[in-house]
Design a protein around this motif. Structure first.
Motif, mmCIF file in Angstrom:
data_model
loop_
_atom_site.group_PDB
_atom_site.id
_atom_site.type_symbol
_atom_site.label_atom_id
_atom_site.label_comp_id
_atom_site.label_asym_id
_atom_site.label_seq_id
_atom_site.Cartn_x
_atom_site.Cartn_y
_atom_site.Cartn_z
ATOM 1 N N GLU A 1 0.966 -1.317 0.105
ATOM 2 C CA GLU A 1 -0.052 0.163 0.033
ATOM 3 C C GLU A 1 0.806 1.197 0.036
ATOM 4 O OE1 GLU A 1 -2.651 -0.354 3.287
ATOM 5 O OE2 GLU A 1 -3.962 -1.779 2.578
ATOM 6 N N VAL A 2 0.397 2.223 -0.768
ATOM 7 C CA VAL A 2 1.271 3.554 -0.937
ATOM 8 C C VAL A 2 0.438 4.633 -1.310
ATOM 9 C CG1 VAL A 2 1.652 2.993 -3.378
ATOM 10 C CG2 VAL A 2 3.289 4.420 -2.255
ATOM 11 N N HIS A 3 0.746 5.644 -0.687
ATOM 12 C CA HIS A 3 0.045 7.039 -1.004
ATOM 13 C C HIS A 3 0.214 7.490 -2.387
ATOM 14 C CE1 HIS A 3 -0.375 7.119 3.274
ATOM 15 N NE2 HIS A 3 -1.524 7.501 2.982
ATOM 16 N N GLU A 4 -0.622 8.202 -2.897
ATOM 17 C CA GLU A 4 -0.457 8.398 -4.229
ATOM 18 C C GLU A 4 0.207 9.843 -4.597
ATOM 19 O OE1 GLU A 4 -4.255 10.192 -6.270
ATOM 20 O OE2 GLU A 4 -4.828 10.802 -4.095
ATOM 21 N N ASP A 5 0.691 10.514 -3.642
ATOM 22 C CA ASP A 5 1.646 11.653 -3.654
ATOM 23 C C ASP A 5 3.143 11.511 -3.328
ATOM 24 O OD1 ASP A 5 1.211 11.097 -1.001
ATOM 25 O OD2 ASP A 5 1.089 13.297 -0.498
ATOM 26 N N ILE A 6 3.395 9.996 -3.268
ATOM 27 C CA ILE A 6 4.819 9.767 -3.218
ATOM 28 C C ILE A 6 5.833 10.317 -4.157
ATOM 29 C CG2 ILE A 6 4.342 7.761 -1.843
ATOM 30 C CD1 ILE A 6 5.131 5.989 -4.039
ATOM 31 N N GLU A 7 7.025 10.541 -3.709
ATOM 32 C CA GLU A 7 8.015 11.166 -5.208
ATOM 33 C C GLU A 7 8.309 9.740 -5.967
ATOM 34 O OE1 GLU A 7 11.208 12.946 -3.135
ATOM 35 O OE2 GLU A 7 9.870 14.521 -2.275
ATOM 36 N N LEU A 8 8.857 10.408 -7.098
ATOM 37 C CA LEU A 8 9.150 9.240 -8.296
ATOM 38 C C LEU A 8 10.615 8.509 -7.150
ATOM 39 C CD1 LEU A 8 9.055 11.032 -11.480
ATOM 40 C CD2 LEU A 8 7.506 9.522 -10.356
ATOM 41 N N GLY A 9 10.547 7.298 -7.771
ATOM 42 C CA GLY A 9 11.748 6.742 -7.010
ATOM 43 C C GLY A 9 11.584 6.117 -5.740
ATOM 44 N N THR A 10 10.473 6.331 -5.222
ATOM 45 C CA THR A 10 10.346 6.066 -3.845
ATOM 46 C C THR A 10 10.023 4.333 -3.875
ATOM 47 O OG1 THR A 10 9.190 8.035 -3.289
ATOM 48 C CG2 THR A 10 8.743 6.276 -1.812
ATOM 49 N N ILE A 11 10.627 3.596 -2.869
ATOM 50 C CA ILE A 11 10.491 1.978 -2.946
ATOM 51 C C ILE A 11 9.225 2.004 -2.076
ATOM 52 C CG2 ILE A 11 11.415 -0.179 -1.883
ATOM 53 C CD1 ILE A 11 14.067 1.253 -2.223
#
Length: 618
Positions: free
Chosen positions: A221-231
């Motif tokens: 699960e991950v939030h839609e506003d994470i930065e590019l390249g985030t694991i």
């Protein structure tokens, strides 16, 4: 059979002699063949077993020959024989026996569940149902890893894989297999148990297995506003073989066509390569491939489910487009529209919207209903279409999530004429100037009729002008581009009475000077001298006249054109160069040269040359 003297069968012989007359009909039975296994009673002919414990497994078929002799069996009596075939039937008096005390089997570790490893078989001397055997695993360290199934038609025990095998975990299993008769005769319990056992040893063989993931599936699960390249997560796999080869990871691009994610080939870390948007796609179903570096053909797959968590990154907007109007006779505080909003985001606590005006408006106000709707109310009495026909009302819509998002939607409010009940009748200010009773549909119909009439008039005028120009171009009097066909066929070479072509070349020739060319002239005329003219003034005048007509002609084409008149004018000062007009001259001519031109000119030579010679002779 375990008892001697058991009755088998009775044979009977008949004698036709009189039984009351001495011993003639007295029959005595004896056995000629079948001893020492069977005997026969002399008086009754009953055949009995002579030995105890006869074993079918040793001998099943017997042939017994019985003799019947009268006279009480004495010397001189008559005799007859018969053959009796005796078959021993089977009883379950033999237990099953394994031919080997230990059986060895092998199986690769990659064999799937249900794979048959091998078979075991116990032999039984009995037949039919007395030989039926049931197999089972009664002991050993592989009772939970293997099963055995009895094959009824072959009476074999088939050993199958019950759970996945792993060479690295265990390489040898030992099973104790039992075979037992299913139909046991209680009379033979004393012969011992009707069962047997054997030891089965199963060796697991090593194979090059594909990698094994630590889980059967992964959920990240991950939030839609994470930065590019985030694991967003990591998958793990290992080589189950003893060599423990390194693993290379990759993504199946058929499950990620937009290439939103990527994976580190060495450690299995999955990271983003494009921005995420939950409103476009809330779930991403990926497939990760693991392969051994030393043997890339051995691969394994695992599903990875990525859930995108919502972030408040969208502002609420009007739910629909609102067509709002206010009546001219509206009162202050009158409801003219109820509005609502929608938001693409999905907060955990649900949607909550707030409505307000961007600035204080003297004509309208907004009242929040606190249920994600709001009412638009008038603030004054009376509106006029002539003064202002349309009002623009900016409405601010905000949500209650973090960070707060808001947007401004503009309502277009038209001023309309309404009846006493508030029903809209007309919203156009121009409608007041039109006669009463004409609806919008009628006005549109009238306008279309006018347009159609105008088009018809324009087309009629264009056609009329085109027809007017056509006679000027196609007129028979127009000598510019016309060919006149008379369809008058000449007489050929025999026609010597042709008309004088010189007349055609000289339009000014007098009628009284024209000669008949249809008869042979009786006299020769002196050559006629045409008065010379200092200049072809008639040709110039003709051309100037035609030029003036074209210059003054309003219907003449507006482009340059070439007009051919085919008019030569008066005679030239050099007179005619053609001998065809020599008939009009007054001097004598010598036509002897015509004979030199060939056979085609013989007729002319006879007409002119011969004529003169005949005249001179006369």
């Amino acid at each position: 059979l375990n008892v001697s003297g058991t009755s088998v069968v009775q044979v009977t012989a008949t004698d036709a002699d009189d039984p009351s007359y001495g011993n003639s009909a007295r029959i005595i039975y004896s056995i000629l063949q079948g001893q020492p296994y069977f005997s026969v009673e002399p008086e009754t002919g009953i055949i009995r077993t002579a030995l105890p414990n006869m074993n079918r497994e040793n001998r099943e078929q017997y042939q017994v020959v019985i003799q019947a002799k009268d006279m009480g069996g004495q010397m001189g009596g008559l005799s007859g024989t018969t053959t009796v075939n005796i078959t021993l039937t089977d009883v379950n008096d033999n237990p099953p026996r394994f031919p080997q005390s230990t059986i060895h089997l092998r199986i690769p570790e990659s064999s799937p569940v249900g794979t048959a490893i091998g078979s075991v078989k116990a032999t039984d001397a009995d037949t039919g149902k007395n030989a039926e055997v049931e197999y089972r695993i009664i002991d050993g360290d592989g009772t939970d890893m293997f099963d055995i199934v009895t094959q009824k038609d072959t009476q074999e025990g088939i050993i199958t894989v019950r759970k996945p095998l792993d060479y690295e975990t265990r390489r040898l299993y030992t099973l104790k297999v039992e075979a037992e008769n299913t139909h046991v005769d209680p009379r033979f319990y004393y012969l011992g148990p009707f069962k047997d056992t054997t030891i089965v040893k199963i060796s697991v063989e090593d194979v090059d297995e594909p990698p094994i993931f630590s889980r059967s599936s992964y959920l990240f699960e991950v939030h839609e506003d994470i930065e590019l390249g985030t694991i967003i997560g990591t998958v793990m796999a290992r080589d189950p073989d003893s060599a423990s080869s390194p693993i290379r990871f990759s993504l199946d691009r058929h499950t990620d066509l937009d290439r939103i994610f990527n994976i580190h080939s060495g450690n299995g870390s999955i990271y983003t390569s494009k921005p995420l948007d939950r409103e476009i796609s809330q779930w991403h179903n990926l497939s990760v491939i693991a392969a051994e570096i030393n043997n890339p053909k051995d691969t394994a797959r695992v599903p990875v489910y990525v859930r995108i968590l919502d972030v408040n990154d969208n502002a609420p907007q009007f739910a629909v487009f609102y067509d709002t109007f206010v009546c001219e006779n509206a009162r202050a505080g009158q409801l003219i529209q109820t509005i609502s909003a929608v938001d693409k985001d999905d907060p955990l606590g649900g949607q909550k919207f707030f409505f307000s005006l961007a600035a204080v408006n003297p004509n309208f106000t907004v009242q929040d209903n606190e249920d994600n709707t709001a009412r638009i109310l008038t603030r004054r009495n009376g509106f006029s279409r002539h003064e202002i026909s349309t009002y623009l009302l900016p409405v601010v819509i905000s949500d209650n999530d973090y960070p707060i998002q808001s947007s401004t939607g503009t309502l277009t409010i038209r001023v309309c004429a309404c009846d006493s009940r508030g029903n809209m009748q007309s919203c156009n200010a121009e409608a007041l100037l039109l006669p009463a009773g004409l609806s919008t549909g009628a006005l549109v119909a009238i306008l279309l009729c006018i347009i159609i009439l105008l088009v018809i008039v324009v087309l009629f005028a264009a056609l009329k002008r085109q027809r007017k120009k056509e006679p000027l171009i196609l007129s028979k009097e127009d000598i510019r581009d016309n060919i006149v066909s008379y369809n008058d066929e000449g007489g050929g070479e025999e026609d010597t009475q042709a008309f004088d072509i010189g007349t055609l070349r000289n339009p000014a020739a007098m009628e009284d000077k024209k000669l008949r060319r249809d008869i042979i002239p009786e006299t020769l005329f002196a050559p006629r001298r045409t008065p010379s003219a200092p200049d072809n003034t008639d040709v110039r005048d003709f051309i100037n006249q035609r030029l003036k007509e074209h210059d003054t002609d309003p219907s003449a084409p507006p482009y340059d054109s070439l007009a051919t008149y085919a008019y030569e004018g008066n005679d030239s000062i050099a007179e005619s160069l053609s001998s065809l007009e020599s008939g009009t001259t007054e001097g004598d001519q010598n036509y002897d040269y015509l004979r030199e031109w060939g056979p085609r000119f013989n007729k002319l030579a006879e007409m002119y040359g011969g004529g003169e010679s005949d005249k001179d002779t006369s």
